[in-house]
Design a protein around this motif. Sequence first.
Motif, short mmCIF file in Angstrom:
data_model
loop_
_atom_site.label_atom_id
_atom_site.label_comp_id
_atom_site.label_asym_id
_atom_site.label_seq_id
_atom_site.Cartn_x
_atom_site.Cartn_y
_atom_site.Cartn_z
N SER A 17 0.84 -1.20 0.00
CA SER A 17 0.00 0.00 0.00
C SER A 17 0.87 1.25 0.00
CB SER A 17 -0.93 0.01 1.21
OG SER A 17 -0.20 0.30 2.39
N VAL A 18 0.29 2.36 -0.45
CA VAL A 18 1.02 3.63 -0.44
C VAL A 18 1.41 3.99 0.99
CG1 VAL A 18 0.79 6.10 -0.89
CG2 VAL A 18 -0.10 4.44 -2.54
N ARG A 19 0.51 3.75 1.96
CA ARG A 19 0.82 4.04 3.36
C ARG A 19 2.03 3.24 3.83
NH1 ARG A 19 -2.46 6.11 7.13
NH2 ARG A 19 -4.36 5.57 5.97
N GLU A 20 2.04 1.94 3.52
CA GLU A 20 3.15 1.09 3.93
C GLU A 20 4.44 1.50 3.23
OE1 GLU A 20 1.06 -3.19 4.87
OE2 GLU A 20 1.16 -2.51 2.78
N ALA A 21 4.34 1.92 1.97
CA ALA A 21 5.52 2.37 1.24
C ALA A 21 6.11 3.61 1.89
CB ALA A 21 5.15 2.66 -0.22
N ALA A 22 5.23 4.57 2.28
CA ALA A 22 5.72 5.77 2.94
C ALA A 22 6.41 5.43 4.26
CB ALA A 22 4.57 6.74 3.17
N ALA A 23 5.84 4.51 5.01
CA ALA A 23 6.44 4.10 6.28
C ALA A 23 7.79 3.44 6.06
CB ALA A 23 5.49 3.15 7.02
N ARG A 24 7.88 2.63 5.02
CA ARG A 24 9.15 1.95 4.73
C ARG A 24 10.23 2.97 4.33
NH1 ARG A 24 9.19 -3.50 1.16
NH2 ARG A 24 7.62 -3.95 2.76
N SER A 31 14.42 8.42 -0.14
CA SER A 31 13.40 9.24 -0.80
C SER A 31 12.74 8.52 -1.97
CB SER A 31 14.02 10.55 -1.31
OG SER A 31 15.09 10.28 -2.21
N SER A 32 13.03 7.21 -2.12
CA SER A 32 12.40 6.46 -3.21
C SER A 32 12.41 4.98 -2.91
CB SER A 32 13.12 6.73 -4.54
OG SER A 32 14.44 6.20 -4.50
N LEU A 33 11.46 4.28 -3.51
CA LEU A 33 11.42 2.82 -3.53
C LEU A 33 11.33 2.37 -4.97
CD1 LEU A 33 8.73 1.93 -0.79
CD2 LEU A 33 11.22 1.69 -0.58
N LEU A 34 12.04 1.32 -5.31
CA LEU A 34 11.87 0.70 -6.62
C LEU A 34 10.74 -0.31 -6.52
CD1 LEU A 34 15.53 0.23 -7.89
CD2 LEU A 34 14.01 2.21 -7.98
N VAL A 35 9.92 -0.34 -7.56
CA VAL A 35 8.71 -1.16 -7.55
C VAL A 35 8.91 -2.35 -8.48
CG1 VAL A 35 6.22 -1.18 -7.88
CG2 VAL A 35 7.35 0.90 -7.08
N GLY A 37 8.38 -5.45 -10.97
CA GLY A 37 7.50 -5.63 -12.13
C GLY A 37 8.30 -5.69 -13.41
N ASP A 38 7.62 -5.89 -14.50
CA ASP A 38 8.25 -5.94 -15.82
C ASP A 38 7.47 -5.02 -16.76
OD1 ASP A 38 9.84 -6.59 -17.94
OD2 ASP A 38 8.84 -8.51 -18.36
N PRO A 39 7.91 -3.78 -16.96
CA PRO A 39 9.16 -3.22 -16.42
C PRO A 39 8.98 -2.78 -14.97
CG PRO A 39 8.01 -1.55 -17.67
CD PRO A 39 7.19 -2.80 -17.79
N PRO A 40 10.10 -2.60 -14.26
CA PRO A 40 10.01 -2.08 -12.90
C PRO A 40 9.66 -0.59 -12.91
CG PRO A 40 12.30 -2.33 -13.54
CD PRO A 40 11.48 -2.93 -14.64
N GLY A 41 9.27 -0.09 -11.75
CA GLY A 41 8.93 1.33 -11.63
C GLY A 41 9.61 1.94 -10.42
N ILE A 42 9.21 3.16 -10.10
CA ILE A 42 9.79 3.86 -8.95
C ILE A 42 8.70 4.67 -8.27
CG2 ILE A 42 10.49 5.84 -10.36
CD1 ILE A 42 12.97 6.08 -8.52
N PHE A 43 8.78 4.72 -6.94
CA PHE A 43 7.86 5.53 -6.13
C PHE A 43 8.74 6.47 -5.32
CE2 PHE A 43 5.40 6.20 -2.16
CZ PHE A 43 4.27 6.80 -2.71
N THR A 44 8.55 7.79 -5.50
CA THR A 44 9.41 8.77 -4.86
C THR A 44 8.62 9.63 -3.88
OG1 THR A 44 9.05 10.54 -6.46
CG2 THR A 44 10.73 8.89 -7.02
N ASP A 45 9.35 10.43 -3.12
CA ASP A 45 8.68 11.34 -2.19
C ASP A 45 7.80 12.33 -2.95
OD1 ASP A 45 10.85 12.59 -3.36
OD2 ASP A 45 11.73 13.29 -1.48
N ARG A 46 8.18 12.68 -4.18
CA ARG A 46 7.33 13.58 -4.98
C ARG A 46 6.03 12.88 -5.37
NH1 ARG A 46 9.86 16.54 -9.75
NH2 ARG A 46 9.46 18.54 -8.78
N ASP A 47 6.12 11.59 -5.73
CA ASP A 47 4.90 10.83 -6.04
C ASP A 47 3.98 10.79 -4.82
OD1 ASP A 47 5.70 10.14 -8.68
OD2 ASP A 47 6.93 8.51 -7.89
N LEU A 48 4.59 10.62 -3.65
CA LEU A 48 3.79 10.56 -2.42
C LEU A 48 3.08 11.89 -2.18
CD1 LEU A 48 2.89 9.20 0.21
CD2 LEU A 48 5.07 9.96 1.23
N ARG A 49 3.80 13.01 -2.32
CA ARG A 49 3.18 14.33 -2.09
C ARG A 49 2.04 14.57 -3.08
NH1 ARG A 49 8.64 15.84 -1.48
NH2 ARG A 49 8.67 16.86 -3.53
#
Length: 434
Positions: A17-24, A31-35, A37-49
């Motif tokens: 979840s987005v909440r769990e990602a922010a906590a992690r 300031s980022s998590l790699l997600v 998948g094929d292709p992989p993605g990225i979740f950043t602090d800007r995405d969260l805001r």
Amino acid sequence: MGALATRAPLWAPRSLSVREAAARMQAHGVSSLLVEGDPPGIFTDRDLRRWVAEGRPLEAPLAEAASFPLLALPRTTPLLEAVAFMVERGIHHLALLEGGKVVGMVTHTDLVRQEAQLPLLLLRRIEGLVLEGYAREVAGLVQSLLEAGAGALEIGRLVAGLNDALVRRLLAEAERTLGPPPTPYAFLVLGSEGRREQALLTDQDNALLYAEEGHEPYFEALAERVVGGLLEAGFPPCPGGYMATRLHMSLEGFRRAMRGWTEAPEPEALLKAQTFLDLRQVGGELDLRPLEAELLAQAQKGVFLHHLARSALAFPPPSTPFGRLPPSLEPKRHGLFPIVLLARFYAVYTGSPERHTLDRLKAASGKGALSAEMAELLGEGFGLFFRLRLRAELKGQGALSPKALSPLERRRALEAFRAVRTAQGHLRLRFGLR
């Protein structure tokens, strides 16, 4: 650049979840998590805001909030090239690859601590729409990078990326004020900016195309806001009027205009057609790939191609009796213009969609229109004259004395002039031109 990646990237499943990602991210101080998948993605602090600001549910899976695909470069990529890549795409996190696997992450914060500080600070000014002093800051950036030994062409690409980011930011602000566009559009840069071959801010060359007629008031207002913002940032107006405030039309209107320019190529029409052969889209959602293919096919027709070949001979290099350079060397007129025109001609002649002069020369060589040796000599000459032009313009000059060149630069300039004469001679013979 790999030394900057001091920790291994942190991965997360798409179902997190987005909440769990922010906590992690908070727990690990990143300031980022790699997600995955094929292709992989990225979740950043800007995405969260952004996600929170839009009122989206925090229990949604990470796959819905992340950015795909993950953008990455080899770990061995030079620092300035990596910065240019990030600036062009407006990203603040970059994955590094080794053996096809992600081995680290680099962020804006990492790079600001290095010699990449100036371009990234400029990008932050752009994001905040701080326009006053932009031209002065760009000139300072170019000066600093040249003195640090950076390649002139790499500097040109970096500045083009900053200018692109500025245009996109101005477009976003215009849409916020005017409302969503009533039909898809494309904002274009032309000429040297279209080729990514402008470092210091020179005259604006841009245009605006939109999918359907009947929405002229909206796009007139959009063009006014973007061109006005560029003027405020220090881009002078184009004396010939090649700006979106005058050059805004529907796709069908552009097709009609282009047919007129290429089928009856009088001097002004030829100039317009050549300018649009260097077009590059920097904003808007309109897909221009079919139009670009039509433009190239139209330009390959006999009468226009003949005129394009003749224009490639319009700037012969200066005479160099006894191996001496002219007393006043104009890098733009004497060196860059003839090589740009030759490369543009061969791009059309061979059907290449490339824009940058070096890429056009390489494509022409790959298709047998130029020898590999000639393409290399012209490319080396282009790089030399681009650097000399920057040096001259930073001093507020359009020309240099040969005494200002090193012995190696003087020798390479003479070699480049010989290459241009040879290439122009071959073109003259091939098309029976005088």
